[in-house]
Motif scaffolding. Structure first.
Motif, PDB file in Angstrom:
ATOM      1  N   GLN A   1      -1.581  -0.462  20.602  1.00  0.00           N
ATOM      2  CA  GLN A   1      -2.635  -0.644  19.874  1.00  0.00           C
ATOM      3  C   GLN A   1      -2.739  -0.122  18.616  1.00  0.00           C
ATOM      4  O   GLN A   1      -1.883   0.954  18.437  1.00  0.00           O
ATOM      5  N   LEU A   2      -3.495  -0.462  17.678  1.00  0.00           N
ATOM      6  CA  LEU A   2      -3.569   0.004  16.088  1.00  0.00           C
ATOM      7  C   LEU A   2      -4.860   0.563  15.704  1.00  0.00           C
ATOM      8  O   LEU A   2      -5.843  -0.276  15.781  1.00  0.00           O
ATOM      9  N   GLN A   3      -5.049   1.679  15.353  1.00  0.00           N
ATOM     10  CA  GLN A   3      -6.162   1.945  14.550  1.00  0.00           C
ATOM     11  C   GLN A   3      -5.833   2.078  13.144  1.00  0.00           C
ATOM     12  O   GLN A   3      -5.019   2.938  12.683  1.00  0.00           O
ATOM     13  N   LEU A   4      -6.769   1.515  12.341  1.00  0.00           N
ATOM     14  CA  LEU A   4      -6.623   1.764  10.846  1.00  0.00           C
ATOM     15  C   LEU A   4      -7.736   2.516  10.052  1.00  0.00           C
ATOM     16  O   LEU A   4      -8.935   2.166  10.332  1.00  0.00           O
ATOM     17  N   VAL A   5      -7.369   3.037   8.998  1.00  0.00           N
ATOM     18  CA  VAL A   5      -8.282   3.531   8.215  1.00  0.00           C
ATOM     19  C   VAL A   5      -8.027   3.427   6.713  1.00  0.00           C
ATOM     20  O   VAL A   5      -6.872   3.783   6.394  1.00  0.00           O
ATOM     21  N   GLU A   6      -9.036   3.005   5.981  1.00  0.00           N
ATOM     22  CA  GLU A   6      -8.899   2.647   4.558  1.00  0.00           C
ATOM     23  C   GLU A   6      -9.390   3.993   3.855  1.00  0.00           C
ATOM     24  O   GLU A   6     -10.267   4.459   4.264  1.00  0.00           O
ATOM     25  N   SER A   7      -8.937   4.036   2.655  1.00  0.00           N
ATOM     26  CA  SER A   7      -9.212   5.138   1.555  1.00  0.00           C
ATOM     27  C   SER A   7      -8.986   4.325   0.177  1.00  0.00           C
ATOM     28  O   SER A   7      -8.073   3.598   0.048  1.00  0.00           O
ATOM     29  N   GLY A   8      -9.496   5.182  -0.874  1.00  0.00           N
ATOM     30  CA  GLY A   8      -8.996   4.900  -2.307  1.00  0.00           C
ATOM     31  C   GLY A   8     -10.110   4.163  -2.784  1.00  0.00           C
ATOM     32  O   GLY A   8      -9.960   3.769  -4.212  1.00  0.00           O
ATOM     33  N   GLY A   9     -11.225   3.692  -2.243  1.00  0.00           N
ATOM     34  CA  GLY A   9     -12.152   2.742  -2.772  1.00  0.00           C
ATOM     35  C   GLY A   9     -12.995   3.605  -3.995  1.00  0.00           C
ATOM     36  O   GLY A   9     -12.965   4.914  -4.048  1.00  0.00           O
ATOM     37  N   GLY A  10     -13.890   2.929  -4.674  1.00  0.00           N
ATOM     38  CA  GLY A  10     -14.597   3.932  -5.785  1.00  0.00           C
ATOM     39  C   GLY A  10     -15.228   2.990  -6.786  1.00  0.00           C
ATOM     40  O   GLY A  10     -15.197   1.720  -6.652  1.00  0.00           O
ATOM     41  N   LYS A  11     -15.717   3.457  -7.792  1.00  0.00           N
ATOM     42  CA  LYS A  11     -16.466   2.633  -8.891  1.00  0.00           C
ATOM     43  C   LYS A  11     -15.459   2.926 -10.138  1.00  0.00           C
ATOM     44  O   LYS A  11     -15.065   3.945 -10.550  1.00  0.00           O
ATOM     45  N   VAL A  12     -15.241   1.523 -10.846  1.00  0.00           N
ATOM     46  CA  VAL A  12     -14.182   1.722 -11.836  1.00  0.00           C
ATOM     47  C   VAL A  12     -14.864   0.734 -12.899  1.00  0.00           C
ATOM     48  O   VAL A  12     -15.511  -0.134 -12.565  1.00  0.00           O
ATOM     49  N   GLN A  13     -14.632   0.868 -13.989  1.00  0.00           N
ATOM     50  CA  GLN A  13     -14.664   0.086 -15.073  1.00  0.00           C
ATOM     51  C   GLN A  13     -13.971  -1.214 -15.226  1.00  0.00           C
ATOM     52  O   GLN A  13     -12.736  -1.350 -14.722  1.00  0.00           O
ATOM     53  N   PRO A  14     -14.570  -2.507 -15.607  1.00  0.00           N
ATOM     54  CA  PRO A  14     -13.717  -3.697 -15.788  1.00  0.00           C
ATOM     55  C   PRO A  14     -12.413  -3.331 -16.484  1.00  0.00           C
ATOM     56  O   PRO A  14     -12.549  -2.525 -17.619  1.00  0.00           O
ATOM     57  N   GLY A  15     -11.250  -3.817 -16.014  1.00  0.00           N
ATOM     58  CA  GLY A  15      -9.925  -3.590 -16.698  1.00  0.00           C
ATOM     59  C   GLY A  15      -9.311  -2.244 -16.119  1.00  0.00           C
ATOM     60  O   GLY A  15      -8.302  -2.205 -16.306  1.00  0.00           O
ATOM     61  N   GLY A  16     -10.106  -1.580 -15.317  1.00  0.00           N
ATOM     62  CA  GLY A  16      -9.491  -0.414 -14.649  1.00  0.00           C
ATOM     63  C   GLY A  16      -8.599  -0.676 -13.524  1.00  0.00           C
ATOM     64  O   GLY A  16      -8.474  -1.879 -13.037  1.00  0.00           O
ATOM     65  N   SER A  17      -8.002   0.276 -12.831  1.00  0.00           N
ATOM     66  CA  SER A  17      -7.461   0.225 -11.533  1.00  0.00           C
ATOM     67  C   SER A  17      -7.608   1.242 -10.545  1.00  0.00           C
ATOM     68  O   SER A  17      -8.422   2.107 -10.537  1.00  0.00           O
ATOM     69  N   LEU A  18      -7.258   0.842  -9.239  1.00  0.00           N
ATOM     70  CA  LEU A  18      -7.613   1.625  -8.201  1.00  0.00           C
ATOM     71  C   LEU A  18      -6.160   1.413  -7.042  1.00  0.00           C
ATOM     72  O   LEU A  18      -5.791   0.197  -7.267  1.00  0.00           O
ATOM     73  N   ARG A  19      -6.042   2.326  -6.337  1.00  0.00           N
ATOM     74  CA  ARG A  19      -5.112   2.105  -5.224  1.00  0.00           C
ATOM     75  C   ARG A  19      -5.625   2.487  -3.800  1.00  0.00           C
ATOM     76  O   ARG A  19      -6.104   3.502  -3.614  1.00  0.00           O
ATOM     77  N   LEU A  20      -5.819   1.310  -3.016  1.00  0.00           N
ATOM     78  CA  LEU A  20      -6.119   1.515  -1.710  1.00  0.00           C
ATOM     79  C   LEU A  20      -4.999   1.848  -0.792  1.00  0.00           C
ATOM     80  O   LEU A  20      -3.852   1.378  -1.107  1.00  0.00           O
ATOM     81  N   SER A  21      -5.443   2.799   0.092  1.00  0.00           N
ATOM     82  CA  SER A  21      -4.333   3.027   1.223  1.00  0.00           C
ATOM     83  C   SER A  21      -4.970   2.582   2.624  1.00  0.00           C
ATOM     84  O   SER A  21      -6.153   2.492   2.819  1.00  0.00           O
ATOM     85  N   CYS A  22      -4.271   2.180   3.610  1.00  0.00           N
ATOM     86  CA  CYS A  22      -4.475   1.852   4.828  1.00  0.00           C
ATOM     87  C   CYS A  22      -3.510   2.521   5.665  1.00  0.00           C
ATOM     88  O   CYS A  22      -2.256   2.230   5.676  1.00  0.00           O
ATOM     89  N   VAL A  23      -3.985   3.531   6.374  1.00  0.00           N
ATOM     90  CA  VAL A  23      -3.328   4.291   7.193  1.00  0.00           C
ATOM     91  C   VAL A  23      -3.373   4.103   8.615  1.00  0.00           C
ATOM     92  O   VAL A  23      -4.659   3.754   9.279  1.00  0.00           O
ATOM     93  N   ALA A  24      -2.475   3.947   9.183  1.00  0.00           N
ATOM     94  CA  ALA A  24      -2.658   4.037  10.839  1.00  0.00           C
ATOM     95  C   ALA A  24      -2.709   5.281  11.570  1.00  0.00           C
ATOM     96  O   ALA A  24      -1.973   5.941  11.541  1.00  0.00           O
ATOM     97  N   SER A  25      -3.983   5.667  12.061  1.00  0.00           N
ATOM     98  CA  SER A  25      -4.248   6.935  12.650  1.00  0.00           C
ATOM     99  C   SER A  25      -3.755   6.983  14.062  1.00  0.00           C
ATOM    100  O   SER A  25      -3.676   7.942  14.725  1.00  0.00           O
ATOM    101  N   ALA A  26      -3.569   5.730  14.608  1.00  0.00           N
ATOM    102  CA  ALA A  26      -2.998   5.697  15.806  1.00  0.00           C
ATOM    103  C   ALA A  26      -1.941   4.484  15.756  1.00  0.00           C
ATOM    104  O   ALA A  26      -2.475   3.266  15.438  1.00  0.00           O
ATOM    105  N   GLY A  27      -0.803   4.346  16.643  1.00  0.00           N
ATOM    106  CA  GLY A  27       0.017   3.408  16.692  1.00  0.00           C
ATOM    107  C   GLY A  27       1.142   3.086  15.597  1.00  0.00           C
ATOM    108  O   GLY A  27       0.974   3.880  14.506  1.00  0.00           O
ATOM    109  N   ALA A  28       1.999   2.477  15.601  1.00  0.00           N
ATOM    110  CA  ALA A  28       3.066   2.430  14.623  1.00  0.00           C
ATOM    111  C   ALA A  28       2.911   1.249  13.618  1.00  0.00           C
ATOM    112  O   ALA A  28       3.403   0.121  14.429  1.00  0.00           O
ATOM    113  N   LEU A  29       2.477   1.347  12.622  1.00  0.00           N
ATOM    114  CA  LEU A  29       2.292   0.337  11.582  1.00  0.00           C
ATOM    115  C   LEU A  29       3.249  -0.433  11.431  1.00  0.00           C
ATOM    116  O   LEU A  29       3.223  -1.674  11.174  1.00  0.00           O
TER     117      LEU A  29
END
Length: 121
Positions: free
Chosen positions: A1-29
């Protein structure tokens, strides 16, 4: 079984960048294909990108050349780099794990709770 947690979202202006992460808090991704999906207000959830356990990748036409998916199995994490962001990229971004790397919700069994991305000036 896999448990996933996302992070890295936010508010950004057009043309900007973000990096989202998806971490497996349980299980081997490393044994799973991971997909990223997004849902804009009033719209259905759509597939954005995916990466197989063998590191093969795929992207929706709307993000091709602007978003980049990668995985670091040692960190049990999949990343989604969002560049040249547009207002229409706004939405809640979800990662999902399953046995097949596709862009359809039915390809995945395990889902995270999502992280909000807002692109606005």
């Amino acid at each position: 079984q896999l448990q996933l947690v996302e992070s890295g979202g936010g508010k950004v202006q057009p043309g900007g960048s973000l990096r989202l992460s998806c971490v497996a808090s349980a299980g081997a991704l490393e044994y799973y294909a991971i997909g990223w999906f997004r849902q804009a207000p009033g719209k259905e959830r759509e597939g954005v990108s995916c990466i197989s356990s063998g590191h093969s990748t795929n992207y929706a036409d709307s993000v091709q050349g602007r978003f980049f998916i990668s995985r670091d199995n040692a960190k049990n994490t999949v990343y989604l780099q969002l560049d040249s962001l547009k207002p229409e990229d706004t939405g809640v971004y979800y990662c999902a794990g399953g046995g097949f790397a596709g862009l359809h919700e039915t390809d995945y069994e395990y889902w995270g709770q999502g992280t909000q991305v807002t692109v606005s000036s």
